[in-house]
Design a protein around this motif. Structure first.
Motif, PDB file in Angstrom:
ATOM      1  N   ARG A 180     -80.064  61.758  14.607  1.00 37.06           N
ATOM      2  CA  ARG A 180     -79.457  63.092  14.614  1.00 37.06           C
ATOM      3  C   ARG A 180     -80.273  64.041  13.731  1.00 37.06           C
ATOM      4  NH1 ARG A 180     -73.404  64.914  14.349  1.00 37.06           N
ATOM      5  NH2 ARG A 180     -73.057  62.895  15.297  1.00 37.06           N
ATOM      6  N   GLY A 181     -80.645  65.162  14.297  1.00 34.91           N
ATOM      7  CA  GLY A 181     -81.368  66.158  13.507  1.00 34.91           C
ATOM      8  C   GLY A 181     -82.876  66.017  13.555  1.00 34.91           C
ATOM      9  N   ASP A 182     -83.372  64.912  14.090  1.00 34.98           N
ATOM     10  CA  ASP A 182     -84.812  64.678  14.137  1.00 34.98           C
ATOM     11  C   ASP A 182     -85.240  64.601  15.614  1.00 34.98           C
ATOM     12  OD1 ASP A 182     -87.413  63.957  13.814  1.00 34.98           O
ATOM     13  OD2 ASP A 182     -87.023  62.061  12.802  1.00 34.98           O
ATOM     14  N   ASN A 183     -85.731  65.702  16.127  1.00 35.29           N
ATOM     15  CA  ASN A 183     -86.117  65.806  17.537  1.00 35.29           C
ATOM     16  C   ASN A 183     -84.910  65.688  18.475  1.00 35.29           C
ATOM     17  OD1 ASN A 183     -88.072  66.363  19.446  1.00 35.29           O
ATOM     18  ND2 ASN A 183     -88.585  64.215  19.785  1.00 35.29           N
ATOM     19  N   VAL A 184     -83.722  65.874  17.919  1.00 35.76           N
ATOM     20  CA  VAL A 184     -82.471  65.788  18.690  1.00 35.76           C
ATOM     21  C   VAL A 184     -81.587  66.982  18.328  1.00 35.76           C
ATOM     22  CG1 VAL A 184     -80.336  64.484  19.056  1.00 35.76           C
ATOM     23  CG2 VAL A 184     -82.496  63.259  18.729  1.00 35.76           C
ATOM     24  N   TYR A 185     -81.061  67.647  19.340  1.00 38.80           N
ATOM     25  CA  TYR A 185     -80.072  68.702  19.104  1.00 38.80           C
ATOM     26  C   TYR A 185     -78.803  68.308  19.859  1.00 38.80           C
ATOM     27  CZ  TYR A 185     -78.101  73.308  18.231  1.00 38.80           C
ATOM     28  OH  TYR A 185     -77.306  74.331  17.778  1.00 38.80           O
ATOM     29  N   ILE A 186     -77.663  68.500  19.224  1.00 37.41           N
ATOM     30  CA  ILE A 186     -76.385  68.080  19.803  1.00 37.41           C
ATOM     31  C   ILE A 186     -75.482  69.301  19.977  1.00 37.41           C
ATOM     32  CG2 ILE A 186     -74.378  66.581  19.529  1.00 37.41           C
ATOM     33  CD1 ILE A 186     -76.078  64.863  17.624  1.00 37.41           C
ATOM     34  N   ALA A 187     -74.948  69.451  21.183  1.00 40.58           N
ATOM     35  CA  ALA A 187     -74.080  70.601  21.470  1.00 40.58           C
ATOM     36  C   ALA A 187     -72.978  70.158  22.431  1.00 40.58           C
ATOM     37  CB  ALA A 187     -74.894  71.740  22.083  1.00 40.58           C
ATOM     38  N   GLN A 193     -62.728  77.220  14.163  1.00 35.68           N
ATOM     39  CA  GLN A 193     -64.039  77.870  14.152  1.00 35.68           C
ATOM     40  C   GLN A 193     -64.809  77.476  15.407  1.00 35.68           C
ATOM     41  OE1 GLN A 193     -66.607  76.169  11.019  1.00 35.68           O
ATOM     42  NE2 GLN A 193     -65.134  74.491  10.875  1.00 35.68           N
ATOM     43  N   GLY A 194     -65.744  78.321  15.781  1.00 38.11           N
ATOM     44  CA  GLY A 194     -66.638  77.960  16.865  1.00 38.11           C
ATOM     45  C   GLY A 194     -67.641  76.931  16.374  1.00 38.11           C
ATOM     46  N   VAL A 195     -67.992  75.996  17.254  1.00 37.21           N
ATOM     47  CA  VAL A 195     -68.939  74.928  16.889  1.00 37.21           C
ATOM     48  C   VAL A 195     -70.155  75.063  17.795  1.00 37.21           C
ATOM     49  CG1 VAL A 195     -69.254  72.449  16.633  1.00 37.21           C
ATOM     50  CG2 VAL A 195     -66.999  73.461  16.227  1.00 37.21           C
ATOM     51  N   LEU A 196     -71.189  75.675  17.274  1.00 32.75           N
ATOM     52  CA  LEU A 196     -72.361  75.961  18.097  1.00 32.75           C
ATOM     53  C   LEU A 196     -73.143  74.706  18.438  1.00 32.75           C
ATOM     54  CD1 LEU A 196     -74.331  77.949  19.402  1.00 32.75           C
ATOM     55  CD2 LEU A 196     -75.431  78.220  17.159  1.00 32.75           C
ATOM     56  N   GLY A 197     -73.458  73.915  17.444  1.00 32.16           N
ATOM     57  CA  GLY A 197     -74.281  72.727  17.669  1.00 32.16           C
ATOM     58  C   GLY A 197     -74.957  72.361  16.370  1.00 32.16           C
TER      59      GLY A 197
END
Ligand code: SF4
Length: 223
Positions: free
Chosen positions: A110-117, A61-65
């Motif tokens: 992770r997930g709090d004011n942080v985006y991971i891609a 699958q594609g993993v957007l972020g």
């Protein structure tokens, strides 16, 4: 009050980092005009059904972020690995745990004011290095993410992400320790957590990078 340019000047970001143009197509930087405008739903759908490069034939699958879509911090790695490909989220497994610990060390979660891609949204088979045509094909998705998130700072994890974003062949040892700029966003380089798991002494250097990133963010927020 300092202007944004004053902050860049304080952080040592010179004009050379703001003007990266007229490069050959194969080395072209990730510039915004090539990026179509997406909504988040459109972007997720596009990545899920993307067949723009050969990785679509081998990925699960594609993993957007993942994370806060209004985050000040955008963390960018290389590409999904086996676990990420299976689960559909970037930075899971041991490297993900270390990334979470690195974020926690500077007061982030992770997930709090942080985006991971990642630079690539699909897993290269056997975790081989991404190829230039794959990076080029996937470029609009990363640009669209940046356009949607509008982060204050990008933290590039590892040699591949740093070199791709900054369009350079310089070693990561030379890219660390200073503030670059990508798409008008300050960018700090550090080691990939998977590398740090194999090279524990470099954790001290990664800590220095995280401190630089935190100082940079503080200066930007203050400005
Ligand atoms: S890596 Fe990017 S361009 Fe290639 S198939 Fe996946 S989403 Fe599409």
């Amino acid at each position: 009050m300092l202007s944004r340019d004053d902050v860049f000047s304080e952080l040592g970001i010179g004009p050379a980092w703001r003007l990266r143009e007229t490069l050959p197509a194969s080395r072209a930087p990730l510039v915004a005009p090539q990026s179509p405008s997406y909504t988040w739903d459109q972007l997720a759908d596009a990545v899920a059904h993307c067949t723009a490069c050969k990785l679509s034939a081998t990925r699960t699958q594609g993993v957007l972020g993942v994370g806060d879509r209004n985050a000040d911090w955008l963390i960018i790695g290389e590409a999904p690995g086996a676990d990420e490909d299976r689960i559909g989220e970037p930075f899971v497994g041991q490297a993900g745990k270390l990334l979470d610990a690195m974020l926690a060390s500077i007061g982030l979660r992770r997930g709090d004011n942080v985006y991971i891609a990642n630079v690539l949204k699909s897993r290269p088979p056997g975790n081989r290095n991404p190829e230039p045509d794959e990076v080029a094909a996937c470029r609009p998705y990363l640009l669209a993410q940046i356009e949607l998130i509008r982060p204050k700072l990008i933290l590039a994890l590892g040699r591949f992400a740093a070199q791709s974003l900054l369009d350079t062949d310089e070693a990561i040892s030379r890219l660390r320790g200073r503030v670059h700029q990508f798409q008008n966003v300050p960018l700090v380089v550090t080691y990939h957590p998977a590398y740090l798991l194999r090279n524990l002494p470099d954790k001290a250097r990664a800590w220095e990078d995280l401190c630089l990133a935190r100082r940079t963010m503080q200066a930007l927020v203050t400005a």
